[in-house]
Design a protein around this motif. Structure first.
Motif, PDB file in Angstrom:
ATOM      1  N   UNK B  62       0.948  -1.285   0.163  1.00  0.00           N
ATOM      2  CA  UNK B  62      -0.374   0.302  -0.116  1.00  0.00           C
ATOM      3  C   UNK B  62       1.012   1.166   0.141  1.00  0.00           C
ATOM      4  N   UNK B  63       0.917   2.317  -1.434  1.00  0.00           N
ATOM      5  CA  UNK B  63       1.076   2.960  -1.440  1.00  0.00           C
ATOM      6  C   UNK B  63       1.081   3.948  -0.587  1.00  0.00           C
ATOM      7  N   UNK B 114       5.952  -1.259  -2.039  1.00  0.00           N
ATOM      8  CA  UNK B 114       5.913   0.136  -0.893  1.00  0.00           C
ATOM      9  C   UNK B 114       4.765  -0.224   0.380  1.00  0.00           C
ATOM     10  N   UNK B 115       5.538   0.186   1.591  1.00  0.00           N
ATOM     11  CA  UNK B 115       4.538   0.790   2.352  1.00  0.00           C
ATOM     12  C   UNK B 115       5.156   1.942   3.183  1.00  0.00           C
ATOM     13  N   UNK B 116       4.175   3.257   2.598  1.00  0.00           N
ATOM     14  CA  UNK B 116       4.015   3.933   3.015  1.00  0.00           C
ATOM     15  C   UNK B 116       3.241   5.086   3.682  1.00  0.00           C
ATOM     16  N   UNK B 117       3.429   5.909   4.716  1.00  0.00           N
ATOM     17  CA  UNK B 117       2.924   6.624   5.121  1.00  0.00           C
ATOM     18  C   UNK B 117       0.851   5.263   5.468  1.00  0.00           C
ATOM     19  N   UNK B 118       0.154   6.071   5.089  1.00  0.00           N
ATOM     20  CA  UNK B 118      -0.846   5.060   5.670  1.00  0.00           C
ATOM     21  C   UNK B 118      -0.509   3.572   5.569  1.00  0.00           C
ATOM     22  N   UNK B 138       8.074   3.559   4.818  1.00  0.00           N
ATOM     23  CA  UNK B 138       8.533   5.540   5.816  1.00  0.00           C
ATOM     24  C   UNK B 138       7.494   5.767   6.022  1.00  0.00           C
ATOM     25  N   UNK B 139       7.266   6.382   7.457  1.00  0.00           N
ATOM     26  CA  UNK B 139       5.999   6.856   8.266  1.00  0.00           C
ATOM     27  C   UNK B 139       6.156   8.564   7.105  1.00  0.00           C
ATOM     28  N   UNK B 171      12.150  12.356  10.340  1.00  0.00           N
ATOM     29  CA  UNK B 171      12.830  13.079   9.162  1.00  0.00           C
ATOM     30  C   UNK B 171      12.201  12.250   7.258  1.00  0.00           C
ATOM     31  N   UNK B 172      10.874  11.558   8.457  1.00  0.00           N
ATOM     32  CA  UNK B 172      10.262  10.803   7.546  1.00  0.00           C
ATOM     33  C   UNK B 172      10.525  10.416   5.912  1.00  0.00           C
ATOM     34  N   UNK B 173      12.042   9.634   6.523  1.00  0.00           N
ATOM     35  CA  UNK B 173      13.192   9.356   5.243  1.00  0.00           C
ATOM     36  C   UNK B 173      12.525   7.972   5.077  1.00  0.00           C
TER      37      UNK B 173
END
Lengths: 268, 268, 268
Positions: B62-63, B114-118, B138-139, B171-173
């Motif tokens: 989930x992107x 991808x496993x990004x944000x939500x 990424x958070x 950092x949201x890296x």
């Protein structure tokens, strides 16, 4: 009879506590439960003791519940002593692991051979774990249709992440000392865990005993938050499992060396 | 429309739950939020299910929030559904991650792409994460001028140290699955996360379902302490950020592919 | 005099805070305690600051309590300022570590040389620790017959397991930056910790300051649960140790370079 199960030798401020049932890999029967709880209770009052080393004689630290006790779990009775001891947050089965936290001086477990089920829970009750890399370890309870109820869920949560705790408890898989170290269950690896535990105990015994007792109390005050509630939850959950059809089936199938046939709630 | 977003197939006690919007890397739009929450709600009532595998069809798990939803964050409106659901400690945006903790049987996330944000927050809601080493994670919220508010701050705190949580959030890296494993966010690495998640689910489904449900409940009781308070804090903080000048600037600058120009409080 | 102890330079939203007593390895005396607390207090109100880097000038981050202050611990007086500051959950000795959590923007400690006793506790107060691999670190208090009482027990519990915290506190052993990283005390290793801390600060300063402040507040709300109670416990325990015979003996024997002779409670 409980006198045969655990020995305590105090030398130069160090209590050498050993489970002494090597022919049964120090398996937990009623006498062993009583002997361990009594050993811990005695060490709570020994003002000359500055450190404790807890180990098992023979080939293993502790292989878990005694075979005959396990067989009992296949019938409609409690597998280990479940009565609450006066004024405690534990029942006897929990107390044999928790008492090492109550002992006011550091307790170092020297772990080798096997630390399975109740055995690993006792090791988790120590402050420090020095573990042989080849030790076979497992949070084994689900294999018998039950859950860890000897303080193990609480102590695991202080050492490993939520997902690792779930992985170990849900799969009941067997892992070795090396993986235990990587996961956070072994403080240190050693080819000679007893010798290294004694060396660490001597180092601690050379420090100010006031500072050592204050340090353990201060850290425990922090890490023990929520313990009583979780121990009560362990007791509730085990009470709802033991003797139910799926739990009896787990034990019976194990002893009959066949694949268990569990039923879901909807099929009952 | 929500029916297109998530599929559930139950076979031999295992629920295979998939996000099915591969052309958008399973990005979260309103329909996906509803479909995920409904899928979890259904699994809370399926008494024949013993384990759940949660994965994403196509190239990614989930992107994160859908592009159009993100664009909405540049205006003065909430980016995802924020209404509280009846009697819950979550709003809908939190519920799509938290519901996997409410499902009474183990939930294993198979994570790839991808496993990004939500997306990473949903993965953190599972009990176990089996992750492809090349997954991009990424958070990411701070990049958009907001904070993680889909239960991610709470679930992160169960897996990583305070400083690591701050590092990742501040950092949201972007990091890969290998680093996720080293940090504690991936339970296991696998070149075939879906296959390994299914194998683990089968292993769990072979255990007593009573013991498995009791074990998850027992560990959750311990690890969920403080969850409701933290979810409320997430909602308060996001409410104070969305639509404010710096947050709008973060999104606008991203879409305009320019460096954002933020103002400090003293300059307002 | 306190003005000599700490410098603050603010450039492009980054506060460069340095302990400036290099001839004493930035050892903590009364003036240093006051200067650190004042530096933190000032940064709590600087609305133009987006990130802070905390470091020590010269060969070390901070070698701990000043020699003369330590000598004072051999007599019947408190080793560092113990008075509670108005409306805080800390006394001054705790505040010099805790204030970096109160600063509303991220604080990155660049640690090299030595971080011992009070020095490591100040480093633990930062949000992120970038550490030179050769740094000598120790939770050294038990060596002086006391316990860590500058918020160190609480902050340790957020970074390391219960057994590791006990190992470090009880043995007072010295470890290097590499082990600190393996244990979870160093966020990252770097051969140039100051440069890397500044680079990370610049990265954070490029983000929306609203989101950064909200993220720190949100994570702190979670991780700080129980802090006030533990700080009070630290104060109680240290109050029961300082000036007692075993504590005086610990300090005196150290200065006389002889083996200490401690007495157990039963022998008093």
């Amino acid at each position: 009879m409980a006198d045969d199960r655990v020995s305590i030798t105090i030398t130069a401020g160090i209590a050498d506590v050993r489970m002494t049932r090597p022919d049964k890999r120090n398996a937990l029967d009623g006498a062993m439960f009583v002997a361990l709880a009594e050993a811990g209770a005695r060490l709570c009052t020994e003002s000359n003791v500055r450190a404790v080393v807890l180990s098992g004689e023979g080939a293993s630290f502790c292989a878990g519940l005694d075979f005959e006790t396990m067989a009992g779990l296949g019938g409609n009775e409690r597998g280990h002593p479940g009565s609450m001891t006066d004024g405690r947050i534990t029942h006897l089965g929990q107390q044999v692991a928790w008492v090492w936290q109550e002992v006011p001086v550091p307790v170092i477990a020297a772990v080798h051979g096997h630390a399975i089920g109740g055995g690993i829970q006792i090791a988790l009750g120590a402050d420090i774990r020095i573990v042989h890399p080849d030790t076979k370890m497992s949070v084994r309870e689900v294999h018998w249709g039950i859950v860890p109820d000897m303080t193990g869920t609480f102590m695991l949560s202080q050492l490993v992440r939520a997902d690792v705790a779930k992985d170990l408890v849900l799969t009941a898989r067997i892992f070795d000392g090396r993986e235990a170290h990587a996961l956070g269950i072994a403080t240190r690896l050693s080819d000679h865990p007893y010798d290294d535990a004694m060396a660490m105990a001597r180092e601690i015994a050379d420090r100010s005993p006031d500072a050592i007792r204050a340090a353990k109390a201060l850290l425990n005050g922090l890490f023990h938050s929520g313990a009583a509630e979780q121990f009560a939850a362990e007791r509730r959950q085990i009470g709802s499992l033991v003797g139910r059809p799926n739990q009896v089936e787990a034990v019976t199938a194990n002893f009959e060396k066949r694949r268990p046939n569990f039923v879901d709630e909807s099929q009952r």
